[in-house]
Write a protein that holds these residues in place. Sequence first.
Motif: not given
Length: 403
Positions: A320-329, A335-345
């Motif tokens: 997420l440290g990479i995938a969320m780049v520019a997302a908090p803008g 959190i929307m950028s994080a959704l595709p990676f939640l299957p990791i957990v």
Amino acid sequence: MKKIGLIPKMICGIILGILIGTYLPGSIVRIFVTFSSIFGNFLGFIIPLMILAFVTKGIADLGEGAGKLLGITVAIAYCSTLVAGSASYFMARAIFPSFINDSQVAAIQAADKIELKPYFNVEIAPFFTVTSGIIFAFMLGICISWLRKKGSGAYLYGVVDEFNKIITQVLAVAIVPVLPFFIMGNFAKMAFTGSVFAVLSIFWKIFICIIALHLIYITIMFVISGAYSGKNPFAMIKNELRGYFTAVGTQSSAATIPVNLQCAEANGVSQPIRDFVIPLGATVHMPGSMITITACVFTILTMYNMNHSYGLMIQLIAILGIAMVAAPGAPGGAIMSALPFLPIVGISPESAMASLAISLYLTQDSFGTAANISGDTALAVAVDKFYHRNILGDKNWTADPVK
């Protein structure tokens, strides 16, 4: 009203928004929601241009060592994000299990079903995405810096400089003065739907822990930055309050850039560095968002008795440290950028658990965003000294004092 500072205006916007959402009918509240929606789309249009204008000129003004400083700044921002996520995990593991119960899931989902849509929406498509803008800004800024060292590039630099002034004027006239009204519409919607109050009434202990960790983390960042730069960290924190409260209302790191640039200036950051680090940090430095997402995901995994070991969670934090780049803008973008990676957990993006994660995050997204941009200023103060002393080799350089 012109004599009133930005923070009092924002506080008034928050209070008025809560009163409007609580006591006025939905038909009236939707007027304010419509305004916030249109202004939010306008922000989405301006933000990539803002990134291009400030980052390009910031890098071009750096001259010697621009590429090296870019790499160092991004590396520090990424490490800071990882440390913040890890701190959130260990805090959550030590505290959260003592006050989590299954009945809270149903209550959160019930509050999240209430919607309040604007009367109409005006689509304002940006010329390019934030990610495209920042990559182009990197390339253009470094190349202009290289050309200037070769004795050319004056015309292109002049174009970039005048474009920077245009965007600065747009921010001063059409963005910053309207932010309190944008904030008022956001809070009116949240108050009307009751989502904020419903979630806070149940999860207030968790939120207090998260917000407390935000404040502790950014305080540590300012203390470290102040020790390195020789500046009073608490004076710098005082200057940052305006940026912090702006972010609480806008829920957007990028929308807070113009105010945060002023905070960095008040903390004595030189113009080339603040024009470079503050917009860059708004896209790549997200410790507040990472603290919040880590805590929310841990909470859900604990509720459903799923694996929540550090070995598993650090995988999510790192990607997420990479995938969320520019997302908090954008509000809720992290959190929307994080959704595709939640299957990791083990959480499906389409599941009720994912919806719960979104609800938990959005309820206090503004505080995570505020931590993000506050950390950007602390980062800029340290980078300012590093650039002048270590890259330019000016051992006699003295930082501008905190105002």
